[in-house]
Design a protein around this motif. Sequence first.
Motif, PDB file in Angstrom:
ATOM      1  N   GLU A   1     -28.606  38.277  59.360  1.00  0.00           N
ATOM      2  CA  GLU A   1     -29.795  37.988  58.556  1.00  0.00           C
ATOM      3  C   GLU A   1     -30.781  37.115  59.321  1.00  0.00           C
ATOM      4  OE1 GLU A   1     -28.070  38.449  54.016  1.00  0.00           O
ATOM      5  OE2 GLU A   1     -28.026  36.465  54.962  1.00  0.00           O
ATOM      6  N   ASP A   2     -30.272  36.205  60.156  1.00  0.00           N
ATOM      7  CA  ASP A   2     -31.149  35.377  60.980  1.00  0.00           C
ATOM      8  C   ASP A   2     -31.997  36.235  61.917  1.00  0.00           C
ATOM      9  OD1 ASP A   2     -30.226  33.080  59.758  1.00  0.00           O
ATOM     10  OD2 ASP A   2     -28.931  32.481  61.440  1.00  0.00           O
ATOM     11  N   TYR A   3     -31.494  37.413  62.280  1.00  0.00           N
ATOM     12  CA  TYR A   3     -32.253  38.342  63.129  1.00  0.00           C
ATOM     13  C   TYR A   3     -33.095  39.318  62.308  1.00  0.00           C
ATOM     14  CZ  TYR A   3     -30.622  37.192  67.786  1.00  0.00           C
ATOM     15  OH  TYR A   3     -30.409  36.576  68.990  1.00  0.00           O
ATOM     16  N   GLY A   4     -33.047  39.188  60.988  1.00  0.00           N
ATOM     17  CA  GLY A   4     -33.886  40.033  60.148  1.00  0.00           C
ATOM     18  C   GLY A   4     -33.226  41.298  59.627  1.00  0.00           C
ATOM     19  N   PHE A   5     -31.924  41.456  59.852  1.00  0.00           N
ATOM     20  CA  PHE A   5     -31.233  42.633  59.329  1.00  0.00           C
ATOM     21  C   PHE A   5     -31.007  42.476  57.831  1.00  0.00           C
ATOM     22  CE2 PHE A   5     -29.807  42.720  63.811  1.00  0.00           C
ATOM     23  CZ  PHE A   5     -30.180  44.009  64.135  1.00  0.00           C
ATOM     24  N   ASP A   6     -31.090  43.587  57.107  1.00  0.00           N
ATOM     25  CA  ASP A   6     -30.830  43.608  55.674  1.00  0.00           C
ATOM     26  C   ASP A   6     -29.352  43.937  55.479  1.00  0.00           C
ATOM     27  OD1 ASP A   6     -31.041  43.679  52.939  1.00  0.00           O
ATOM     28  OD2 ASP A   6     -32.303  45.465  52.864  1.00  0.00           O
ATOM     29  N   ILE A   7     -28.629  43.004  54.844  1.00  0.00           N
ATOM     30  CA  ILE A   7     -27.174  43.110  54.730  1.00  0.00           C
ATOM     31  C   ILE A   7     -26.772  43.265  53.273  1.00  0.00           C
ATOM     32  CG2 ILE A   7     -24.981  41.915  55.186  1.00  0.00           C
ATOM     33  CD1 ILE A   7     -26.680  42.565  57.709  1.00  0.00           C
ATOM     34  N   GLU A   8     -25.751  44.077  53.053  1.00  0.00           N
ATOM     35  CA  GLU A   8     -25.116  44.135  51.738  1.00  0.00           C
ATOM     36  C   GLU A   8     -23.613  43.968  51.936  1.00  0.00           C
ATOM     37  OE1 GLU A   8     -24.361  46.949  47.865  1.00  0.00           O
ATOM     38  OE2 GLU A   8     -26.143  47.272  49.077  1.00  0.00           O
ATOM     39  N   ARG A   9     -23.047  43.004  51.230  1.00  0.00           N
ATOM     40  CA  ARG A   9     -21.598  42.803  51.258  1.00  0.00           C
ATOM     41  C   ARG A   9     -20.972  43.637  50.149  1.00  0.00           C
ATOM     42  NH1 ARG A   9     -20.409  36.519  51.996  1.00  0.00           N
ATOM     43  NH2 ARG A   9     -18.300  37.303  51.813  1.00  0.00           N
ATOM     44  N   VAL A  10     -19.932  44.378  50.500  1.00  0.00           N
ATOM     45  CA  VAL A  10     -19.317  45.334  49.591  1.00  0.00           C
ATOM     46  C   VAL A  10     -17.816  45.064  49.517  1.00  0.00           C
ATOM     47  CG1 VAL A  10     -18.906  47.800  49.179  1.00  0.00           C
ATOM     48  CG2 VAL A  10     -21.020  47.061  50.304  1.00  0.00           C
ATOM     49  N   ASN A  11     -17.281  45.102  48.310  1.00  0.00           N
ATOM     50  CA  ASN A  11     -15.827  45.027  48.166  1.00  0.00           C
ATOM     51  C   ASN A  11     -15.231  46.349  48.627  1.00  0.00           C
ATOM     52  OD1 ASN A  11     -15.635  42.433  47.060  1.00  0.00           O
ATOM     53  ND2 ASN A  11     -16.050  43.200  45.008  1.00  0.00           N
ATOM     54  N   PHE A  12     -14.369  46.282  49.608  1.00  0.00           N
ATOM     55  CA  PHE A  12     -13.738  47.494  50.122  1.00  0.00           C
ATOM     56  C   PHE A  12     -12.551  47.815  49.217  1.00  0.00           C
ATOM     57  CE2 PHE A  12     -11.464  50.293  52.968  1.00  0.00           C
ATOM     58  CZ  PHE A  12     -12.484  50.973  53.606  1.00  0.00           C
ATOM     59  N   GLU A  13     -12.860  48.453  48.101  1.00  0.00           N
ATOM     60  CA  GLU A  13     -11.824  48.830  47.145  1.00  0.00           C
ATOM     61  C   GLU A  13     -12.133  50.236  46.637  1.00  0.00           C
ATOM     62  OE1 GLU A  13     -12.462  48.905  43.587  1.00  0.00           O
ATOM     63  OE2 GLU A  13     -14.542  48.410  43.872  1.00  0.00           O
ATOM     64  N   LYS A  14     -11.158  50.846  45.975  1.00  0.00           N
ATOM     65  CA  LYS A  14     -11.231  52.271  45.671  1.00  0.00           C
ATOM     66  C   LYS A  14     -12.467  52.693  44.880  1.00  0.00           C
ATOM     67  CE  LYS A  14      -8.076  51.798  41.768  1.00  0.00           C
ATOM     68  NZ  LYS A  14      -6.743  52.140  41.265  1.00  0.00           N
ATOM     69  N   HIS A  15     -12.957  51.856  43.980  1.00  0.00           N
ATOM     70  CA  HIS A  15     -14.133  52.239  43.194  1.00  0.00           C
ATOM     71  C   HIS A  15     -15.385  52.329  44.067  1.00  0.00           C
ATOM     72  CE1 HIS A  15     -11.996  52.120  39.438  1.00  0.00           C
ATOM     73  NE2 HIS A  15     -11.460  50.974  39.802  1.00  0.00           N
ATOM     74  N   ASN A  16     -15.422  51.593  45.162  1.00  0.00           N
ATOM     75  CA  ASN A  16     -16.585  51.626  46.059  1.00  0.00           C
ATOM     76  C   ASN A  16     -16.434  52.614  47.207  1.00  0.00           C
ATOM     77  OD1 ASN A  16     -18.093  49.706  44.671  1.00  0.00           O
ATOM     78  ND2 ASN A  16     -17.152  48.018  45.759  1.00  0.00           N
ATOM     79  N   VAL A  17     -15.217  52.888  47.638  1.00  0.00           N
ATOM     80  CA  VAL A  17     -15.054  53.702  48.850  1.00  0.00           C
ATOM     81  C   VAL A  17     -14.591  55.131  48.585  1.00  0.00           C
ATOM     82  CG1 VAL A  17     -14.625  51.648  50.249  1.00  0.00           C
ATOM     83  CG2 VAL A  17     -12.689  52.974  49.409  1.00  0.00           C
ATOM     84  N   SER A  18     -14.154  55.430  47.386  1.00  0.00           N
ATOM     85  CA  SER A  18     -13.614  56.763  47.122  1.00  0.00           C
ATOM     86  C   SER A  18     -14.644  57.864  47.360  1.00  0.00           C
ATOM     87  CB  SER A  18     -13.079  56.837  45.689  1.00  0.00           C
ATOM     88  OG  SER A  18     -12.475  58.098  45.456  1.00  0.00           O
ATOM     89  N   ASN A  19     -15.802  57.791  46.719  1.00  0.00           N
ATOM     90  CA  ASN A  19     -16.809  58.846  46.902  1.00  0.00           C
ATOM     91  C   ASN A  19     -17.328  58.912  48.337  1.00  0.00           C
ATOM     92  OD1 ASN A  19     -16.622  59.967  44.369  1.00  0.00           O
ATOM     93  ND2 ASN A  19     -18.224  58.661  43.501  1.00  0.00           N
ATOM     94  N   PRO A  20     -17.674  57.768  48.958  1.00  0.00           N
ATOM     95  CA  PRO A  20     -18.110  57.866  50.359  1.00  0.00           C
ATOM     96  C   PRO A  20     -17.035  58.468  51.270  1.00  0.00           C
ATOM     97  CG  PRO A  20     -18.681  55.724  49.463  1.00  0.00           C
ATOM     98  CD  PRO A  20     -17.834  56.408  48.437  1.00  0.00           C
ATOM     99  N   MET A  21     -15.776  58.134  51.002  1.00  0.00           N
ATOM    100  CA  MET A  21     -14.694  58.673  51.831  1.00  0.00           C
ATOM    101  C   MET A  21     -14.560  60.187  51.634  1.00  0.00           C
ATOM    102  SD  MET A  21     -10.821  57.291  52.093  1.00  0.00           S
ATOM    103  CE  MET A  21      -9.618  58.071  53.154  1.00  0.00           C
ATOM    104  N   LYS A  22     -14.705  60.648  50.407  1.00  0.00           N
ATOM    105  CA  LYS A  22     -14.642  62.089  50.130  1.00  0.00           C
ATOM    106  C   LYS A  22     -15.803  62.815  50.812  1.00  0.00           C
ATOM    107  CE  LYS A  22     -12.165  61.658  45.758  1.00  0.00           C
ATOM    108  NZ  LYS A  22     -12.240  61.751  44.281  1.00  0.00           N
ATOM    109  N   THR A  23     -16.986  62.221  50.754  1.00  0.00           N
ATOM    110  CA  THR A  23     -18.150  62.821  51.411  1.00  0.00           C
ATOM    111  C   THR A  23     -17.952  62.866  52.920  1.00  0.00           C
ATOM    112  OG1 THR A  23     -19.589  61.978  49.659  1.00  0.00           O
ATOM    113  CG2 THR A  23     -20.659  62.678  51.706  1.00  0.00           C
ATOM    114  N   MET A  24     -17.459  61.757  53.487  1.00  0.00           N
ATOM    115  CA  MET A  24     -17.224  61.717  54.925  1.00  0.00           C
ATOM    116  C   MET A  24     -16.187  62.763  55.331  1.00  0.00           C
ATOM    117  SD  MET A  24     -16.268  58.471  57.326  1.00  0.00           S
ATOM    118  CE  MET A  24     -14.501  58.618  57.532  1.00  0.00           C
TER     119      MET A  24
END
Length: 170
Positions: free
Chosen positions: A77-100
Amino acid sequence: YLISHYFIPEAKIEQNEDKKDYLDWAKRGLLTICPGNEIDYSMVVAWYVNLYRQHGIRLYKICLDRWGASYLQKDLEDYGFDIERVNFEKHNVSNPMKTMEADLRSKLLNYNNHEITRWCLLNTGIKVDSTGLIMPVKMQPNKRIDGTAAAIMAYYGYNKYRTEYLQALR
């Protein structure tokens, strides 16, 4: 397209439980060895900054696993990047993993046949819960799946911000 680079603490090379030639990977530019016992986040930030300075690649958003991301988040963030912290758990990663997975099977995901990424993908199994949600798991305890997890996080961000991102490109 997936652009990958890996970081490993020097101490892990000496342990080398997975029997990989980290020194060779470092010589070939596939990973960076950080002195000591932990990842030097300034080296990770430098890699992201270098993507822009040398290759003109401007990152729209960086999604980080909430666990252990505090220092890296602040530095980015100090360099200006936009960051999002995400809980790496099944409700957040299931759909992205299926798409990947679908994109890999359809040969739509180009990871440049990166040797470490390929190794991580091959080390990754899928755990399915009773509702059909999935999570990545290690096929063997001493194998690494960090590259798979990072790619899933990238898919999470792309899926969540796709419309916004595509509008920004116009």
